[in-house]
Design a protein around this motif. Structure first.
Motif, PDB file in Angstrom:
ATOM      1  N   VAL A   1      60.294 -42.828   3.890  1.00  0.00           N
ATOM      2  CA  VAL A   1      60.224 -41.866   4.995  1.00  0.00           C
ATOM      3  C   VAL A   1      61.512 -41.886   5.809  1.00  0.00           C
ATOM      4  O   VAL A   1      62.061 -40.830   6.154  1.00  0.00           O
ATOM      5  CB  VAL A   1      58.992 -42.155   5.889  1.00  0.00           C
ATOM      6  CG1 VAL A   1      59.043 -41.356   7.175  1.00  0.00           C
ATOM      7  CG2 VAL A   1      57.709 -41.872   5.129  1.00  0.00           C
ATOM      8  N   LEU A   2      62.023 -43.073   6.096  1.00  0.00           N
ATOM      9  CA  LEU A   2      63.269 -43.181   6.863  1.00  0.00           C
ATOM     10  C   LEU A   2      64.456 -42.609   6.090  1.00  0.00           C
ATOM     11  O   LEU A   2      65.359 -42.002   6.682  1.00  0.00           O
ATOM     12  CB  LEU A   2      63.545 -44.639   7.241  1.00  0.00           C
ATOM     13  CG  LEU A   2      62.605 -45.246   8.271  1.00  0.00           C
ATOM     14  CD1 LEU A   2      62.876 -46.737   8.420  1.00  0.00           C
ATOM     15  CD2 LEU A   2      62.749 -44.537   9.608  1.00  0.00           C
TER      16      LEU A   2
ATOM     17  N   HIS B   1      67.009 -47.314   8.245  1.00  0.00           N
ATOM     18  CA  HIS B   1      66.864 -47.378   6.799  1.00  0.00           C
ATOM     19  C   HIS B   1      67.647 -48.558   6.201  1.00  0.00           C
ATOM     20  O   HIS B   1      67.117 -49.284   5.360  1.00  0.00           O
ATOM     21  CB  HIS B   1      67.348 -46.045   6.200  1.00  0.00           C
ATOM     22  CG  HIS B   1      67.197 -45.916   4.732  1.00  0.00           C
ATOM     23  ND1 HIS B   1      65.992 -45.692   4.117  1.00  0.00           N
ATOM     24  CD2 HIS B   1      68.121 -45.945   3.727  1.00  0.00           C
ATOM     25  CE1 HIS B   1      66.165 -45.593   2.811  1.00  0.00           C
ATOM     26  NE2 HIS B   1      67.456 -45.746   2.546  1.00  0.00           N
TER      27      HIS B   1
ATOM     28  N   SER C   1      68.640 -41.534  -5.110  1.00  0.00           N
ATOM     29  CA  SER C   1      67.333 -40.887  -5.159  1.00  0.00           C
ATOM     30  C   SER C   1      66.525 -41.371  -6.371  1.00  0.00           C
ATOM     31  O   SER C   1      65.331 -41.665  -6.253  1.00  0.00           O
ATOM     32  CB  SER C   1      67.519 -39.367  -5.211  1.00  0.00           C
ATOM     33  OG  SER C   1      66.274 -38.731  -5.300  1.00  0.00           O
TER      34      SER C   1
ATOM     35  N   ILE D   1      64.327 -40.179   3.771  1.00  0.00           N
ATOM     36  CA  ILE D   1      64.192 -38.717   3.754  1.00  0.00           C
ATOM     37  C   ILE D   1      64.567 -38.122   5.109  1.00  0.00           C
ATOM     38  O   ILE D   1      65.181 -37.052   5.189  1.00  0.00           O
ATOM     39  CB  ILE D   1      62.756 -38.319   3.350  1.00  0.00           C
ATOM     40  CG1 ILE D   1      62.533 -38.666   1.879  1.00  0.00           C
ATOM     41  CG2 ILE D   1      62.496 -36.837   3.601  1.00  0.00           C
ATOM     42  CD1 ILE D   1      61.102 -38.530   1.418  1.00  0.00           C
ATOM     43  N   ALA D   2      64.237 -38.847   6.188  1.00  0.00           N
ATOM     44  CA  ALA D   2      64.550 -38.379   7.541  1.00  0.00           C
ATOM     45  C   ALA D   2      66.018 -38.614   7.920  1.00  0.00           C
ATOM     46  O   ALA D   2      66.435 -38.241   9.011  1.00  0.00           O
ATOM     47  CB  ALA D   2      63.650 -39.084   8.553  1.00  0.00           C
ATOM     48  N   HIS D   3      66.787 -39.217   7.016  1.00  0.00           N
ATOM     49  CA  HIS D   3      68.206 -39.515   7.261  1.00  0.00           C
ATOM     50  C   HIS D   3      68.399 -40.350   8.529  1.00  0.00           C
ATOM     51  O   HIS D   3      69.152 -39.982   9.436  1.00  0.00           O
ATOM     52  CB  HIS D   3      69.033 -38.232   7.332  1.00  0.00           C
ATOM     53  CG  HIS D   3      68.983 -37.427   6.071  1.00  0.00           C
ATOM     54  ND1 HIS D   3      69.625 -37.820   4.921  1.00  0.00           N
ATOM     55  CD2 HIS D   3      68.330 -36.282   5.770  1.00  0.00           C
ATOM     56  CE1 HIS D   3      69.396 -36.941   3.967  1.00  0.00           C
ATOM     57  NE2 HIS D   3      68.608 -35.984   4.447  1.00  0.00           N
ATOM     58  N   LYS D   4      67.699 -41.470   8.590  1.00  0.00           N
ATOM     59  CA  LYS D   4      67.807 -42.402   9.713  1.00  0.00           C
ATOM     60  C   LYS D   4      68.446 -43.705   9.225  1.00  0.00           C
ATOM     61  O   LYS D   4      67.787 -44.740   9.090  1.00  0.00           O
ATOM     62  CB  LYS D   4      66.421 -42.717  10.289  1.00  0.00           C
ATOM     63  CG  LYS D   4      65.654 -41.525  10.777  1.00  0.00           C
ATOM     64  CD  LYS D   4      66.195 -41.073  12.094  1.00  0.00           C
ATOM     65  CE  LYS D   4      65.302 -39.972  12.637  1.00  0.00           C
ATOM     66  NZ  LYS D   4      65.849 -39.385  13.826  1.00  0.00           N
TER      67      LYS D   4
END
Length: 135
Positions: A93-94, A103, A47, A96-99
């Motif tokens: 964004v990816l 990612h 992070s 944070i979206a846990h993709k």
């Protein structure tokens, strides 16, 4: 005339430093992604690294603008830097979206593009400096 060459040299040096910082931040992200998989401390490191990488991408845009306008360089690096900042935004964004299926490959692509920008930018900078009469 010597002042123009010095200004161009400084702006190109700043641009190379910005790209090198961005490249090393992305590499740090790859390392912390591995730590993330094996340790609870990895999330904090990854992070923090994401923030540094995003800031480095913004610094790359600023350096590209400064190399173009006051330094008299090409506006092309602004396009590259802006595109990279867009990729970094998608990457955040990816993440944070846990993709991870999107990612991780995007992170690999970004690292490759950043290394390429560092290699090509260094070659262009040395060519530009030799044309202006500086060694």
């Amino acid at each position: 005339m010597a002042t123009d060459a010095t200004a161009e040299h400084r702006s190109l040096t700043f641009l190379r430093i910005a790209v090198a910082l961005q490249t090393s931040a992305i590499f740090f992200q790859a390392v912390t992604a591995g730590v993330l998989l094996s340790s609870s401390h990895g999330e904090v490191l990854h992070s923090a690294g994401a923030r540094v990488m995003y800031a480095a991408s913004m610094l790359y845009v600023l350096a590209a603008i400064l190399a173009w306008r006051p330094g008299g360089g090409s506006p092309r690096p602004i396009l590259y830097a802006s595109g990279f900042l867009a990729l970094a935004s998608v990457q955040v964004v990816l993440g944070i979206a846990h993709k991870p299926s999107l990612h991780v490959p995007l992170g690999v692509l970004m690292f490759g593009l950043s290394v390429l920008a560092l290699a090509v930018g260094g070659r262009r900078a040395s060519t530009s400096i030799s044309r202006s009469g500086r060694a």
